[in-house]
Motif scaffolding. Structure first.
Motif, PDB file in Angstrom:
ATOM      1  N   UNK A  96       0.839  -1.203   0.000  1.00 49.77           N
ATOM      2  CA  UNK A  96       0.000   0.000   0.000  1.00 49.77           C
ATOM      3  C   UNK A  96       0.876   1.257   0.000  1.00 49.77           C
ATOM      4  N   UNK A  97       1.953   1.252   0.779  1.00 47.78           N
ATOM      5  CA  UNK A  97       2.864   2.403   0.820  1.00 47.78           C
ATOM      6  C   UNK A  97       3.497   2.629  -0.552  1.00 47.78           C
ATOM      7  N   UNK A  98       3.913   1.559  -1.204  1.00 49.75           N
ATOM      8  CA  UNK A  98       4.507   1.682  -2.537  1.00 49.75           C
ATOM      9  C   UNK A  98       3.481   2.238  -3.521  1.00 49.75           C
ATOM     10  N   UNK A  99       2.240   1.763  -3.444  1.00 44.73           N
ATOM     11  CA  UNK A  99       1.171   2.314  -4.286  1.00 44.73           C
ATOM     12  C   UNK A  99       1.038   3.816  -4.072  1.00 44.73           C
ATOM     13  N   UNK A 100       1.009   4.220  -2.816  1.00 39.81           N
ATOM     14  CA  UNK A 100       0.847   5.633  -2.487  1.00 39.81           C
ATOM     15  C   UNK A 100       2.048   6.465  -2.930  1.00 39.81           C
ATOM     16  N   UNK A 101       3.245   5.919  -2.785  1.00 38.21           N
ATOM     17  CA  UNK A 101       4.445   6.625  -3.241  1.00 38.21           C
ATOM     18  C   UNK A 101       4.368   6.851  -4.750  1.00 38.21           C
ATOM     19  N   UNK A 102       3.984   5.819  -5.490  1.00 34.02           N
ATOM     20  CA  UNK A 102       3.854   5.960  -6.950  1.00 34.02           C
ATOM     21  C   UNK A 102       2.791   6.994  -7.328  1.00 34.02           C
ATOM     22  N   UNK A 103       1.651   6.944  -6.653  1.00 31.45           N
ATOM     23  CA  UNK A 103       0.558   7.868  -6.962  1.00 31.45           C
ATOM     24  C   UNK A 103       0.915   9.312  -6.617  1.00 31.45           C
ATOM     25  N   UNK A 104       1.494   9.518  -5.439  1.00 28.85           N
ATOM     26  CA  UNK A 104       1.825  10.891  -5.037  1.00 28.85           C
ATOM     27  C   UNK A 104       2.969  11.457  -5.873  1.00 28.85           C
ATOM     28  N   UNK A 105       3.890  10.603  -6.303  1.00 29.57           N
ATOM     29  CA  UNK A 105       4.970  11.067  -7.176  1.00 29.57           C
ATOM     30  C   UNK A 105       4.394  11.548  -8.508  1.00 29.57           C
ATOM     31  N   UNK A 106       3.498  10.764  -9.065  1.00 27.59           N
ATOM     32  CA  UNK A 106       2.852  11.146 -10.326  1.00 27.59           C
ATOM     33  C   UNK A 106       2.078  12.459 -10.155  1.00 27.59           C
ATOM     34  N   UNK A 107       1.292  12.556  -9.092  1.00 23.96           N
ATOM     35  CA  UNK A 107       0.515  13.769  -8.820  1.00 23.96           C
ATOM     36  C   UNK A 107       1.417  14.979  -8.612  1.00 23.96           C
ATOM     37  N   UNK A 108       2.530  14.766  -7.933  1.00 26.53           N
ATOM     38  CA  UNK A 108       3.455  15.864  -7.653  1.00 26.53           C
ATOM     39  C   UNK A 108       3.925  16.503  -8.959  1.00 26.53           C
ATOM     40  N   UNK A 109       4.315  15.676  -9.925  1.00 29.36           N
ATOM     41  CA  UNK A 109       4.826  16.213 -11.185  1.00 29.36           C
ATOM     42  C   UNK A 109       3.715  16.709 -12.115  1.00 29.36           C
ATOM     43  N   UNK A 110       2.528  16.186 -11.978  1.00 27.28           N
ATOM     44  CA  UNK A 110       1.395  16.710 -12.750  1.00 27.28           C
ATOM     45  C   UNK A 110       1.043  18.126 -12.302  1.00 27.28           C
ATOM     46  N   UNK A 111       1.342  18.448 -11.057  1.00 27.74           N
ATOM     47  CA  UNK A 111       1.040  19.767 -10.495  1.00 27.74           C
ATOM     48  C   UNK A 111       2.325  20.467 -10.051  1.00 27.74           C
ATOM     49  N   UNK A 112       3.372  20.283 -10.810  1.00 30.89           N
ATOM     50  CA  UNK A 112       4.699  20.761 -10.408  1.00 30.89           C
ATOM     51  C   UNK A 112       4.742  22.269 -10.161  1.00 30.89           C
ATOM     52  N   UNK A 113       4.175  23.048 -11.048  1.00 30.13           N
ATOM     53  CA  UNK A 113       4.215  24.504 -10.892  1.00 30.13           C
ATOM     54  C   UNK A 113       3.595  24.934  -9.563  1.00 30.13           C
ATOM     55  N   UNK A 114       2.446  24.384  -9.256  1.00 31.51           N
ATOM     56  CA  UNK A 114       1.780  24.721  -7.999  1.00 31.51           C
ATOM     57  C   UNK A 114       2.585  24.217  -6.803  1.00 31.51           C
ATOM     58  N   UNK A 115       3.106  22.991  -6.908  1.00 28.12           N
ATOM     59  CA  UNK A 115       3.872  22.426  -5.793  1.00 28.12           C
ATOM     60  C   UNK A 115       5.135  23.214  -5.497  1.00 28.12           C
ATOM     61  N   UNK A 116       5.773  23.735  -6.525  1.00 24.13           N
ATOM     62  CA  UNK A 116       6.994  24.505  -6.308  1.00 24.13           C
ATOM     63  C   UNK A 116       6.716  25.899  -5.753  1.00 24.13           C
ATOM     64  N   UNK A 117       5.467  26.322  -5.795  1.00 24.66           N
ATOM     65  CA  UNK A 117       5.124  27.634  -5.243  1.00 24.66           C
ATOM     66  C   UNK A 117       4.716  27.565  -3.770  1.00 24.66           C
ATOM     67  N   UNK A 118       4.628  26.359  -3.231  1.00 25.36           N
ATOM     68  CA  UNK A 118       4.253  26.156  -1.821  1.00 25.36           C
ATOM     69  C   UNK A 118       5.467  25.597  -1.090  1.00 25.36           C
ATOM     70  N   UNK A 119       5.920  26.299  -0.052  1.00 26.79           N
ATOM     71  CA  UNK A 119       7.161  25.920   0.624  1.00 26.79           C
ATOM     72  C   UNK A 119       7.168  24.457   1.071  1.00 26.79           C
ATOM     73  N   UNK A 120       6.127  24.008   1.743  1.00 19.72           N
ATOM     74  CA  UNK A 120       6.093  22.630   2.256  1.00 19.72           C
ATOM     75  C   UNK A 120       6.178  21.602   1.128  1.00 19.72           C
ATOM     76  N   UNK A 121       5.626  21.928  -0.010  1.00 20.40           N
ATOM     77  CA  UNK A 121       5.669  21.008  -1.145  1.00 20.40           C
ATOM     78  C   UNK A 121       6.993  21.134  -1.899  1.00 20.40           C
ATOM     79  N   UNK A 122       7.523  22.336  -1.965  1.00 21.70           N
ATOM     80  CA  UNK A 122       8.788  22.563  -2.663  1.00 21.70           C
ATOM     81  C   UNK A 122       9.922  21.772  -2.014  1.00 21.70           C
ATOM     82  N   UNK A 123       9.915  21.670  -0.688  1.00 19.20           N
ATOM     83  CA  UNK A 123      10.983  20.940   0.003  1.00 19.20           C
ATOM     84  C   UNK A 123      10.933  19.428  -0.270  1.00 19.20           C
TER      85      UNK A 123
END
Length: 97
Positions: free
Chosen positions: A47-74
């Motif tokens: 389940x953790x591996x599934x979540x890691x794969x999903x959140x990694x994909x989501x992170x890069x799909x929303x990269x611009x927004x994630x890089x504008x938020x300090x907690x996500x940018x780190x």
């Protein structure tokens, strides 16, 4: 119980405990804020591996927004390293006693 998942220069600290009330294993990956559970340790790991794969994909799909938020940018170095990891590579690196 804590284990370390090493990915190149990045490490992920994994904690796993058995909840006596629910009789399920709870697993957390602190650095990327992943929480999973399963009736067995292996189910919690899968389940953790599934979540890691999903959140990694989501992170890069929303990269611009994630890089504008300090907690996500780190989190960028972690997700950048995880982006190219296969499921089997992650699983082989994660060994829970």
């Amino acid at each position: 119980m804590k284990e370390v998942l090493k990915l190149g220069y990045i490490k992920l600290t994994v904690s796993i405990n058995k909840d006596k009330k629910t009789n399920q294993y709870e697993l957390s990956v602190e650095e990327v804020n992943i929480l999973s559970c399963g009736i067995t340790k292996n189910k919690a790991i899968e389940e953790a591996i599934d979540l890691i794969e999903e959140t990694t994909k989501d992170y890069f799909e929303n990269l611009k927004e994630n890089l504008s938020i300090y907690k996500m940018k780190r989190l960028y170095p972690y997700y950048l390293e995880l982006k190219d990891c296969s499921r089997s590579k992650i699983k082989n690196m994660l060994v829970i006693a």
